[in-house]
Motif scaffolding. Structure first.
Motif, PDB file in Angstrom:
ATOM      1  N   PRO A 505       0.811  -1.237   0.000  1.00 59.27           N
ATOM      2  CA  PRO A 505       0.000   0.000   0.000  1.00 59.27           C
ATOM      3  C   PRO A 505       0.836   1.276   0.000  1.00 59.27           C
ATOM      4  CG  PRO A 505      -0.031  -1.038   2.161  1.00 59.27           C
ATOM      5  CD  PRO A 505       0.651  -2.003   1.245  1.00 59.27           C
ATOM      6  N   VAL A 506       2.153   1.150   0.229  1.00 60.54           N
ATOM      7  CA  VAL A 506       2.993   2.351   0.272  1.00 60.54           C
ATOM      8  C   VAL A 506       3.471   2.767  -1.110  1.00 60.54           C
ATOM      9  CG1 VAL A 506       3.798   1.887   2.617  1.00 60.54           C
ATOM     10  CG2 VAL A 506       5.045   0.915   0.677  1.00 60.54           C
ATOM     11  N   GLY A 507       3.267   1.959  -2.118  1.00 61.66           N
ATOM     12  CA  GLY A 507       3.786   2.258  -3.451  1.00 61.66           C
ATOM     13  C   GLY A 507       2.741   2.872  -4.359  1.00 61.66           C
ATOM     14  N   CYS A 508       3.214   3.392  -5.481  1.00 61.61           N
ATOM     15  CA  CYS A 508       2.308   4.072  -6.413  1.00 61.61           C
ATOM     16  C   CYS A 508       1.447   3.093  -7.205  1.00 61.61           C
ATOM     17  CB  CYS A 508       3.115   4.962  -7.358  1.00 61.61           C
ATOM     18  SG  CYS A 508       4.495   4.125  -8.160  1.00 61.61           S
ATOM     19  N   LEU A 509       1.897   1.832  -7.380  1.00 60.15           N
ATOM     20  CA  LEU A 509       1.106   0.863  -8.141  1.00 60.15           C
ATOM     21  C   LEU A 509      -0.152   0.440  -7.394  1.00 60.15           C
ATOM     22  CD1 LEU A 509       3.843  -1.429  -9.741  1.00 60.15           C
ATOM     23  CD2 LEU A 509       2.396   0.264 -10.864  1.00 60.15           C
ATOM     24  N   HIS A 510      -0.098   0.483  -6.051  1.00 63.84           N
ATOM     25  CA  HIS A 510      -1.273   0.108  -5.266  1.00 63.84           C
ATOM     26  C   HIS A 510      -2.397   1.113  -5.481  1.00 63.84           C
ATOM     27  CE1 HIS A 510      -3.806  -0.277  -1.618  1.00 63.84           C
ATOM     28  NE2 HIS A 510      -3.509  -1.561  -1.727  1.00 63.84           N
ATOM     29  N   ARG A 511      -2.055   2.384  -5.558  1.00 65.30           N
ATOM     30  CA  ARG A 511      -3.075   3.421  -5.768  1.00 65.30           C
ATOM     31  C   ARG A 511      -3.697   3.294  -7.150  1.00 65.30           C
ATOM     32  NH1 ARG A 511       0.980   6.561  -3.233  1.00 65.30           N
ATOM     33  NH2 ARG A 511       1.601   7.441  -5.256  1.00 65.30           N
ATOM     34  N   ASP A 512      -2.898   2.888  -8.133  1.00 66.46           N
ATOM     35  CA  ASP A 512      -3.432   2.734  -9.491  1.00 66.46           C
ATOM     36  C   ASP A 512      -4.422   1.572  -9.563  1.00 66.46           C
ATOM     37  OD1 ASP A 512      -2.999   3.338 -12.565  1.00 66.46           O
ATOM     38  OD2 ASP A 512      -2.884   1.159 -12.317  1.00 66.46           O
ATOM     39  N   GLY A 513      -4.118   0.452  -8.909  1.00 70.90           N
ATOM     40  CA  GLY A 513      -5.050  -0.673  -8.800  1.00 70.90           C
ATOM     41  C   GLY A 513      -5.064  -1.636  -9.966  1.00 70.90           C
ATOM     42  N   THR A 514      -4.271  -1.360 -11.025  1.00 73.63           N
ATOM     43  CA  THR A 514      -4.293  -2.242 -12.194  1.00 73.63           C
ATOM     44  C   THR A 514      -3.463  -3.500 -11.967  1.00 73.63           C
ATOM     45  OG1 THR A 514      -4.536  -0.319 -13.627  1.00 73.63           O
ATOM     46  CG2 THR A 514      -3.817  -2.372 -14.672  1.00 73.63           C
ATOM     47  N   ILE A 515      -2.328  -3.349 -11.322  1.00 74.53           N
ATOM     48  CA  ILE A 515      -1.400  -4.451 -11.106  1.00 74.53           C
ATOM     49  C   ILE A 515      -1.854  -5.269  -9.898  1.00 74.53           C
ATOM     50  CG2 ILE A 515       0.996  -5.088 -10.694  1.00 74.53           C
ATOM     51  CD1 ILE A 515       0.460  -3.793 -13.409  1.00 74.53           C
ATOM     52  N   LYS A 516      -1.893  -6.606 -10.067  1.00 74.45           N
ATOM     53  CA  LYS A 516      -2.353  -7.500  -9.011  1.00 74.45           C
ATOM     54  C   LYS A 516      -1.277  -8.527  -8.676  1.00 74.45           C
ATOM     55  CE  LYS A 516      -6.578  -5.780  -9.018  1.00 74.45           C
ATOM     56  NZ  LYS A 516      -7.115  -5.013  -7.859  1.00 74.45           N
ATOM     57  N   ARG A 517      -1.409  -9.104  -7.513  1.00 80.13           N
ATOM     58  CA  ARG A 517      -0.517 -10.190  -7.134  1.00 80.13           C
ATOM     59  C   ARG A 517      -0.713 -11.372  -8.087  1.00 80.13           C
ATOM     60  NH1 ARG A 517      -0.676 -12.906  -1.182  1.00 80.13           N
ATOM     61  NH2 ARG A 517      -2.719 -13.589  -1.896  1.00 80.13           N
ATOM     62  N   GLY A 518       0.392 -11.970  -8.533  1.00 81.83           N
ATOM     63  CA  GLY A 518       0.335 -13.077  -9.470  1.00 81.83           C
ATOM     64  C   GLY A 518       0.568 -12.666 -10.911  1.00 81.83           C
ATOM     65  N   ASP A 519       0.516 -11.353 -11.208  1.00 83.21           N
ATOM     66  CA  ASP A 519       0.796 -10.893 -12.572  1.00 83.21           C
ATOM     67  C   ASP A 519       2.254 -11.184 -12.920  1.00 83.21           C
ATOM     68  OD1 ASP A 519      -1.766 -10.000 -12.755  1.00 83.21           O
ATOM     69  OD2 ASP A 519      -1.299  -7.875 -12.540  1.00 83.21           O
ATOM     70  N   VAL A 520       2.491 -11.559 -14.179  1.00 82.72           N
ATOM     71  CA  VAL A 520       3.838 -11.866 -14.670  1.00 82.72           C
ATOM     72  C   VAL A 520       4.396 -10.630 -15.367  1.00 82.72           C
ATOM     73  CG1 VAL A 520       5.189 -13.302 -16.248  1.00 82.72           C
ATOM     74  CG2 VAL A 520       3.333 -14.319 -14.901  1.00 82.72           C
ATOM     75  N   LEU A 521       5.626 -10.254 -15.005  1.00 83.27           N
ATOM     76  CA  LEU A 521       6.249  -9.058 -15.566  1.00 83.27           C
ATOM     77  C   LEU A 521       6.751  -9.327 -16.982  1.00 83.27           C
ATOM     78  CD1 LEU A 521       8.331  -7.878 -12.475  1.00 83.27           C
ATOM     79  CD2 LEU A 521       6.158  -6.964 -13.272  1.00 83.27           C
ATOM     80  N   LEU A 522       6.411  -8.412 -17.908  1.00 81.06           N
ATOM     81  CA  LEU A 522       6.888  -8.507 -19.288  1.00 81.06           C
ATOM     82  C   LEU A 522       8.031  -7.531 -19.552  1.00 81.06           C
ATOM     83  CD1 LEU A 522       3.506  -8.807 -21.244  1.00 81.06           C
ATOM     84  CD2 LEU A 522       5.062 -10.641 -20.563  1.00 81.06           C
ATOM     85  N   SER A 523       7.822  -6.255 -19.200  1.00 77.75           N
ATOM     86  CA  SER A 523       8.869  -5.264 -19.445  1.00 77.75           C
ATOM     87  C   SER A 523       8.630  -4.040 -18.587  1.00 77.75           C
ATOM     88  CB  SER A 523       8.904  -4.863 -20.929  1.00 77.75           C
ATOM     89  OG  SER A 523       7.731  -4.140 -21.273  1.00 77.75           O
ATOM     90  N   ILE A 524       9.677  -3.239 -18.412  1.00 82.12           N
ATOM     91  CA  ILE A 524       9.572  -1.947 -17.757  1.00 82.12           C
ATOM     92  C   ILE A 524      10.378  -0.947 -18.580  1.00 82.12           C
ATOM     93  CG2 ILE A 524      11.468  -2.524 -16.178  1.00 82.12           C
ATOM     94  CD1 ILE A 524      10.097  -0.661 -14.111  1.00 82.12           C
ATOM     95  N   ASN A 525       9.699   0.089 -19.047  1.00 80.26           N
ATOM     96  CA  ASN A 525      10.322   1.100 -19.910  1.00 80.26           C
ATOM     97  C   ASN A 525      11.003   0.462 -21.119  1.00 80.26           C
ATOM     98  OD1 ASN A 525       9.412   3.078 -18.216  1.00 80.26           O
ATOM     99  ND2 ASN A 525      11.396   3.428 -17.211  1.00 80.26           N
ATOM    100  N   GLY A 526      10.388  -0.569 -21.663  1.00 76.02           N
ATOM    101  CA  GLY A 526      10.910  -1.224 -22.853  1.00 76.02           C
ATOM    102  C   GLY A 526      11.987  -2.259 -22.600  1.00 76.02           C
ATOM    103  N   VAL A 527      12.425  -2.413 -21.348  1.00 73.39           N
ATOM    104  CA  VAL A 527      13.443  -3.414 -21.007  1.00 73.39           C
ATOM    105  C   VAL A 527      12.754  -4.754 -20.766  1.00 73.39           C
ATOM    106  CG1 VAL A 527      15.263  -4.084 -19.379  1.00 73.39           C
ATOM    107  CG2 VAL A 527      14.947  -1.668 -19.999  1.00 73.39           C
ATOM    108  N   ASP A 528      13.101  -5.761 -21.574  1.00 74.72           N
ATOM    109  CA  ASP A 528      12.475  -7.087 -21.482  1.00 74.72           C
ATOM    110  C   ASP A 528      12.861  -7.757 -20.168  1.00 74.72           C
ATOM    111  OD1 ASP A 528      11.228  -9.474 -21.983  1.00 74.72           O
ATOM    112  OD2 ASP A 528      12.719 -10.196 -23.429  1.00 74.72           O
ATOM    113  N   LEU A 529      11.857  -8.241 -19.427  1.00 80.72           N
ATOM    114  CA  LEU A 529      12.087  -8.911 -18.138  1.00 80.72           C
ATOM    115  C   LEU A 529      11.823 -10.410 -18.207  1.00 80.72           C
ATOM    116  CD1 LEU A 529      10.297  -6.316 -15.802  1.00 80.72           C
ATOM    117  CD2 LEU A 529      12.741  -6.456 -16.309  1.00 80.72           C
ATOM    118  N   THR A 530      11.387 -10.923 -19.348  1.00 80.87           N
ATOM    119  CA  THR A 530      10.901 -12.308 -19.404  1.00 80.87           C
ATOM    120  C   THR A 530      12.013 -13.344 -19.388  1.00 80.87           C
ATOM    121  OG1 THR A 530      10.841 -12.257 -21.833  1.00 80.87           O
ATOM    122  CG2 THR A 530       8.835 -11.599 -20.653  1.00 80.87           C
TER     123      THR A 530
END
Length: 696
Positions: A505-530
């Motif tokens: 709850p202290v981070g900015c993603l919690h306020r947005d509400g789109t990201i949930k526990r269990g989601d798989v990360l694909l990329s951040i700022n175009g950097v591939d994480l897979t």
């Protein structure tokens, strides 16, 4: 003081006793749903007596209103009523908790007599009765031996022996399966290359598969205690049944020792799992306190060829499946996992030590011989070696046992100790050293054996599973954290993609509400994480989070049954802040979450199985094209004990087969895959994707 009633006279003989009806915990004859029966030497204090059965407490449970009952007594009572039996206050079972450790210890220390006291003249603490029955009581041992004589022991397949004048396993198998009517009809898409009869006249027929329905009780001392089972399957998956994929080392189930990978869970506390989705089955398995599991356990094949009954039996060796005897009584095996041997050690006196050091390994379940003490009985005998895996001692299955349980069996044995061990093969598939004692894990689990799923292996997820991509773009202060924790990475055991374990709850993603526990990360700022390891993913996230704008792409998997039954999946979906008992860092997704991932995110590995003659590979498959479900992937549903797949140890129930000898299974139906498997006489390469089962 309460006077306890002796249910069975201590002077009774074994006449009329049946091994099938005798309880394996208390040694008395009672119905499976009834509490255990004990013969107490002294009167028991009223404070330790159940107010329902008026006997000393067994697995005591405390109610919120301050009363204590046996778990079975209370659970049976609350099936009919909704109040405490003493003060009649409203009560439900989930409100009750196991009694304190002090109370349980006092009950365990009550002195009881062996139910066969007339023969063994033993009395002991109540907690010691079960080990006494299984390791020292002569009457209990005689009952077990008589029962084993009436049926083919499960280890006969491992030792290559042929039974003489024993009843056919076909009758036993049909009788066992009749307890579960749903198994009488073949399931759509189910093919069983494991169960096919041999077409070679020189090979004994092993088409009679022996299975048993057994009841196993596990008791959680704390409501959140893990059983240590990894579970796959369910009505919403191609497997259909709920199956144990793996037993976690040193867990409650591992210490109990009665469950094994491949067991099908039919019922939990009289609740059928035959037609429930995966998430619902997990919810049922997370019930507090006592769990009474009815499981179907495969015991292996029963040979129906008695032509080789007269081979020499002294210090004989057999392969893990069908043996090929040499004139010297030894056997060579083409199995990579190794050769199975039977070794008998004879002690001069019952208390003589064998001189064997036993250990467990971090990368493989079971018991292994670390060393043979110089001058000891085993070293003088010369048949056992360092690094042998102990499969059984005196008929006790130790494939998933512990050194402590093995030592207890040895200490409780008479002068004769029978070992069944598996010796690693001296030739290594990956071209490694062939020195004796070299761990087989070193040759079968190199890093390079994992690879990304090739374009020719791509397919759609199983029916009912899908995924959707989500993108979050936000502006933030450079020092403001995203507020997520992650796990996985391509360096973890199952080569999982990096996924989110919590959104704080202290981070900015919690306020947005789109990201949930269990989601798989694909990329951040175009950097591939897979394709990153865990540490590489952490470093990339920290670097990109320092930017004033962050674009995060994730993928969420979806199960239709979870949407239809949100309550069943609530434990998996619950926000960690709503459940303070749960450690977000240790949270793991359900097995079904991985089924919806796109194929391009899968990592595969090749598993090479080898065998001799025309014996079975030892696994059954479900899937392929079906009119009612369309194209389904092929999954491993059953692995049969005593077969190449079982002894290799890498295939697991729930694994997806994406190729056979490099030929993709995508688009195949049963009539295409069955001949392909039949044509592989001595060697087959299976390309599989393996996801970790749901942890309970």
């Amino acid at each position: 003081m309460a006077t306890t009633e002796n249910k069975v006279s201590s002077g009774s003989s074994t006449a009329g006793l049946s091994w099938a009806r005798v309880c394996k915990d208390c040694g008395q004859q009672h119905e499976g749903q009834d509490s255990h029966l004990y013969e107490y030497q002294d009167e028991v204090d009223d404070e330790l007596v159940c107010h329902i059965c008026l006997q000393p407490l067994i697995k005591p449970m405390d109610t919120p209103c301050g009363h204590t009952y046996c778990f079975l007594c209370l659970s049976n009572f609350l099936k009919e009523q909704d109040f405490c039996p003493v003060d009649r206050l409203r009560l439900q079972l989930h409100q009750c908790r196991p009694s304190s450790l002090l109370v349980r210890n006092l009950l365990d220390k009550l002195i009881v007599m062996c139910p066969h006291y007339a023969d063994c003249q033993q009395q002991m603490q109540r907690c010691e009765l079960q080990p006494h029955l299984h390791n020292r009581c002569p009457v209990f041992r005689r009952l077990r031996e008589e029962a084993e004589k009436r049926k083919r022991p499960s280890w006969n397949e491992l030792k290559g022996r042929k039974g003489d004048s024993e009843p056919s396993g076909d009758a036993k198998h049909s009788a066992t399966i009749s307890r579960n009517p749903t198994r009488d009809q073949p399931e759509p898409g189910l093919i069983n290359p494991a169960f096919e009869e041999s077409e070679d006249d020189n090979t004994p027929l092993r088409s009679s598969l022996v299975a048993e329905a057994n009841v196993v009780e596990l008791f959680r001392e704390e409501p959140e205690q893990e059983l240590g089972l990894r579970i796959v399957g369910g009505k919403d998956t191609p497997l259909g049944n709920v199956v144990i994929q793996e037993i976690v080392r040193d867990s409650l189930a591992a210490r109990d020792g009665r469950l094994a990978p491949g067991d099908h869970i039919l019922e939990v506390n009289d609740v059928s799992l035959a037609s429930v989705p995966h998430a619902r089955a997990m919810a049922v398995l997370w019930q507090p306190a006592l769990l009474r599991l009815t499981v179907m356990q495969e015991k292996g094949f029963k040979s129906r060829d008695l032509r080789s009954d007269h081979h020499p039996s002294s210090s004989s060796t057999s392969t893990a499946t069908q043996p090929s005897h040499s004139p010297h009584g030894n056997v060579t095996s083409n199995h990579n996992p190794g050769t199975v041997l039977q070794v008998t050690l004879m002690k001069s006196v019952r208390t003589e030590p064998l001189g064997i050091k036993l250990i467990r390994k971090s990368d493989e379940s079971g018991v292994f011989i670390l060393d043979l003490l110089v001058g000891g009985l085993a070293a003088k005998d010369g048949k056992l070696r360092n690094n042998d895996k102990v499969l059984a001692i005196n008929g006790h299955d130790l494939r998933h046992g512990t050194p402590e349980s093995a030592a207890q069996i040895i200490q409780g044995s008479e002068v004769r100790v029978n070992f069944v061990v598996m010796r690693p093969a001296e030739t290594h598939e990956e071209g490694g050293s062939s020195r004796e004692g070299h761990s087989r894990v070193a040759r079968r689990a190199p890093e390079q054996q994992y690879f990304r799923r090739r374009s020719t292996y791509m397919k759609d997820p199983p029916g009912g599973f899908s995924s959707q991509e989500k993108t979050v773009s936000l502006k933030k202060e450079p020092r403001l954290s995203l507020g997520i924790t992650i796990a996985g990475g391509r360096d973890c055991r199952s080569r999982l993609p990096v996924y989110i374990t919590s959104v704080q709850p202290v981070g900015c993603l919690h306020r947005d509400g789109t990201i949930k526990r269990g989601d798989v990360l694909l990329s951040i700022n175009g950097v591939d994480l897979t394709q990153l390891t865990y540490s590489e993913a952490v470093s990339a996230l920290k670097t990109q989070t320092a930017q004033p704008q962050v674009v995060l792409r994730v993928i969420q998997t979806i199960s239709e049954d979870s949407e239809e039954d949100p309550e069943a999946a609530s434990k998996d979906e619950m926000d960690p802040m709503d459940d303070p008992r749960e450690d977000a860092l240790n949270w793991t997704p359900l097995w079904t979450r991985w089924l919806g991932l796109p194929s391009q995110m899968h990592w595969c590995r090749d598993i090479v199985l080898q065998k001799t003659n025309n014996e079975s590979w030892g696994f059954s498959i479900v899937g392929g094209y079906e009119e009612s479900h369309g194209q389904q992937p092929f999954f491993i549903k059953t692995i049969v004990p005593g077969t190449p797949a079982h002894f290799d140890g890498r295939l697991k129930c729930g694994d997806e087969i994406v190729a056979v000898n490099g030929a993709t299974t995508v688009g195949m139906n049963n009539s295409s895959l069955i001949p392909m498997l039949k044509l592989q006489k001595n060697k087959v390469t299976l390309t599989v994707v393996s996801w970790p089962g749901s942890l309970v």
